[in-house]
Every structure is written in C-alpha cells, then in structure tokens.
Design a protein around this motif. Structure first.
Motif, short mmCIF file in Angstrom:
data_model
loop_
_atom_site.label_atom_id
_atom_site.label_comp_id
_atom_site.label_asym_id
_atom_site.label_seq_id
_atom_site.Cartn_x
_atom_site.Cartn_y
_atom_site.Cartn_z
N ASP A 154 0.81 -1.21 0.00
CA ASP A 154 0.00 0.00 0.00
C ASP A 154 0.85 1.26 0.00
OD1 ASP A 154 1.04 -0.08 2.52
OD2 ASP A 154 -0.86 0.01 3.58
N GLY A 155 2.09 1.13 -0.43
CA GLY A 155 2.98 2.28 -0.46
C GLY A 155 3.71 2.52 0.84
N GLY A 156 3.28 1.89 1.91
CA GLY A 156 3.93 2.09 3.20
C GLY A 156 4.54 0.83 3.76
N GLY A 157 4.65 -0.20 2.94
CA GLY A 157 5.22 -1.44 3.42
C GLY A 157 4.16 -2.41 3.87
N SER A 158 4.52 -3.67 3.90
CA SER A 158 3.60 -4.73 4.30
C SER A 158 4.31 -5.74 5.16
CB SER A 158 3.02 -5.43 3.06
OG SER A 158 2.20 -4.56 2.31
N LEU A 159 3.53 -6.64 5.74
CA LEU A 159 4.06 -7.73 6.54
C LEU A 159 3.68 -9.05 5.89
CD1 LEU A 159 3.15 -6.50 10.15
CD2 LEU A 159 5.37 -6.37 9.01
N ALA A 160 4.62 -9.98 5.91
CA ALA A 160 4.39 -11.30 5.33
C ALA A 160 4.56 -12.36 6.40
CB ALA A 160 5.38 -11.55 4.19
N LEU A 161 3.65 -13.30 6.44
CA LEU A 161 3.77 -14.45 7.33
C LEU A 161 4.47 -15.58 6.57
CD1 LEU A 161 0.32 -14.56 9.15
CD2 LEU A 161 2.56 -14.46 10.25
N VAL A 162 5.62 -16.01 7.11
CA VAL A 162 6.44 -17.02 6.44
C VAL A 162 6.76 -18.14 7.44
CG1 VAL A 162 8.64 -17.46 5.26
CG2 VAL A 162 7.48 -15.25 4.98
#
Length: 384
Positions: A154-162
């Motif tokens: 969204d232009g501000g970074g994201s979080l990924a579950l890995v």
C-alpha cells in the motif's frame, strides 16, 4: 477480551524455574527448553492468540502485568514473551485463512516479528516473492512462523507471514545485554508468500483493518498496543533490581562510612525512594496506555494521531525512567553490583541494551509527539 487474573499469578509462580535457568540462558545465548516449556505451561505464549484458536485473547493490561513478572526472573524471557505476544496480536489482523494456517497445530504456535522492510519484493500472480535478511529476530529460535516486513502493498510497506521452515537462521546475536533472546538474523531467497498471508502495514497502523475482525482485541491501534506492551520488560527489570537492593540493605554496609547497614543511611533511603518513584510512574504510564488502547478497541473507535503519538511519548519516558531507576539503585548498592556473581550486573546489562530499542528511544518519541502536537508534517515516521 478477557482479564484472566490467573495469568500474572501463574507468571509469578514460574519465577523459581526461570531464575534457575537464567544464567545458563545468558551463556548459551538462547532460552533453554525448560524455560520455553515453562512459558508455554503458564499460557503466556498464547495470551494474545485469538480465543477461537484456543488462545487467551487477553486485555493488554493483563499481558503487561504477566510479562512484567516473567522479566523479573529473566529479562530475556520477558522480552521474548513480549515479542512473540506482539506477533500473536498482529497475526490476529491477518485474513482468517492465514490465521488458520498459523494455528493449525494449536494455540501454542509462535510468531516472531521483524517489522522493518529489509528485503526486495516483487508482486506475482497470487502473491509476492521476497528475498531478504531480517534482524534482529527476537524469539526466532522458538517460533514456528516469522512476520517479516517488506516494501510494497500500500505504499507504506507490508508484513508477510512465512513459515520458519522456509528461512535460514544465521547465528549473529553476540551482545552484552539481552543475550538469551537469540535475536539472530533470518534470511530467505525467492520466498513465495500468497496474498492471504500479507498484511498492508500502513493501513493497519492507521486503523484501516481488514474486514471480518469482530474481536475488540484485534481492532486495537497497532503501534500504541506494541509500544505499551514494550514497557513490561523494562518494568520487570527495574522492579527486580529494587527488590534485590532493598533485600540486602539490612545486612550490607556502606564502605568507608560508619554505616553497618545501608538501610540506616539517609542517602540510601532517599535513593531507593527516588528509584521507587520512577518505577511507579513507569507502571502508571503502562497502565494508562493499556487503558487507552483497550478502551478505544472496546468502543470500536480509533485514537487520532495526537493520542497515538502521546502513547509513543510515554513509552520512551517509561523506558528512560526504568533505566534511570536501575542506575540509581546500583549506585546506592555499591560497586559489588558488578561482580559476575552478583545478579545485578546482568540486569544492568539487559536494561541498557533493551531500553535502546528504536520504538522506545526517548528523543525520537519526543520528536514524534512534538510534531504531532504542533501540526508539523510530515512526521518522522508513519509508525505511530
């Protein structure tokens, strides 16, 4: 959200086991299996897991009180509980499908977090492909999943579950303090993360939560919740040092003086009173911040930027107060505090390391609040 008064009591009852393992944990630079089993048995590691998966879904004040008790016995254990608890809280913001995958084997699955977007990312059909090196990853040695920041979404970074099985843990955590947190580096190349395991961080930080989040616990303002929770280990360390110094005041004298007992010294009395005041103020800050965060969540409202910045301001001040209290108490106790055989030296090392976390930096927190109060745009971070 549940109050669960038993959680702080169970955490306090676990203190003998945690204290017994603390020195070994410090030397081995990780929590022992017995320590982790103890934390699991108390329910601390699932305290902020959604109730529908068997978790505690507890109030923030409850989590703070219980984690404070853990940190009294072992600051690294308290820090890991706080980090993994934060991971559980943020996991509750992800789509239901992602949550079901994380807790497929039960509520004791743990999620470590590195929010900084330290990776490259490209969007592909059905998800994202990430490559990066994320650190420090506190608690990664005891986690089944990692929540990793990446630029995009969204232009501000994201979080990924890995899944941790897809990552490599590099042994990089060689520090003076908080050694047993095992805050090593996580590395991964060409990791495919499906869309349902991605959370736009900026949207969540600003209260634009995914649809279908009925539980108040997971409607809480993200950064105020994380910042408030971070106070818990600081409080635990400072309180443990106060208890230790006061307990020895009846038998320890003051060198090069006529005082055979520290407790009889006016200077010592003033020192412990001043340190206690600082700890009490830090505790009041934590309690108030938790009430603000959960109050908005209960009401279905979202605090404005100034209110969120105020919580961040108070977190920085609380961290500073706890560190100052420890320094004051150690000075009053005397130079013997730095003997390797004295537990005080470990608390000094730990609080000086932990209280330097960027989220609790007093100068940064003050600047964030000052800009918000004065309407200066842009602020120095979106993580408010």
């Amino acid at each position: 959200m549940t109050t669960n008064p038993d959680l702080p009591r169970l955490a306090a009852a676990a203190r003998p086991v945690l204290e017994r393992n603390r020195e070994t944990n410090d030397h081995q630079r990780r929590l022992s299996d017995e320590t982790v089993a103890c934390l699991t048995d108390t329910g601390l590691l699932r305290a902020l897991v959604p109730a529908r998966f068997g978790g505690g879904e507890c109030r923030l004040r409850t989590a703070i009180d219980a984690t404070c008790e853990i940190a009294k016995a072992d600051p690294s254990a308290g820090w890991v509980v706080m980090i993994l608890g934060s991971g559980a809280f943020i996991s509750g913001l992800f789509p239901a499908r992602a949550q079901e995958e994380v807790y497929a084997d039960g509520p004791d699955a743990s999620v470590c977090t590195v929010l900084a977007p330290r990776s490259t990312a490209r969007q592909v059909d059905g998800g994202w492909v990430l490559s990066g090196r994320w650190a420090p990853a506190s608690g990664c040695l005891h986690a089944q999943w990692a929540m990793l920041g990446f630029p995009g979404g969204d232009g501000g970074g994201s979080l990924a579950l890995v899944p941790m099985t897809e990552l490599t843990v590099e042994d990089t955590w060689y520090t003076v303090g908080m050694r047993a947190t095992g805050s090593n580096l996580l590395a991964g190349t060409d990791l495919f993360v499906p869309d349902h395991r991605v959370l736009p961080l900026s949207s969540a930080v600003h209260g634009r939560f995914p649809a279908g989040l009925p539980e108040p616990r997971y409607r809480a303002a993200v950064m105020p919740a994380l910042a408030s929770y971070m106070i818990a280990p600081y409080l635990g360390m400072a309180t443990a040092v106060l208890d230790h110094v006061v307990a020895g005041a009846d038998t320890k004298g003051i060198a090069f003086s006529h005082y055979e007992r520290q407790r009889d010294s006016t200077a010592f009395q003033l020192a412990v009173a001043e340190a206690t005041t600082k700890i009490d103020v830090a505790r009041l800050i934590a309690e108030n911040s938790a009430a603000v965060v959960d109050g908005h969540a209960d009401a279905g409202t979202f605090p404005d930027q100034l209110a969120r910045a105020r919580v961040r301001l108070h977190t920085g001040h609380a961290a500073q107060l706890c560190r100052q209290a420890v320094d004051d108490l150690v000075t009053a106790h005397g130079a013997s505090a730095f003997a390797e055989s004295n537990p005080l030296q470990a608390y000094v090392r730990d609080i000086h390391a932990a209280s330097r976390h960027a989220v609790a930096n007093p100068a940064s927190c003050s600047e964030i609040f000052g800009r918000a109060l004065l309407g200066v745009e842009p602020n120095i971070t979106d993580m408010i």
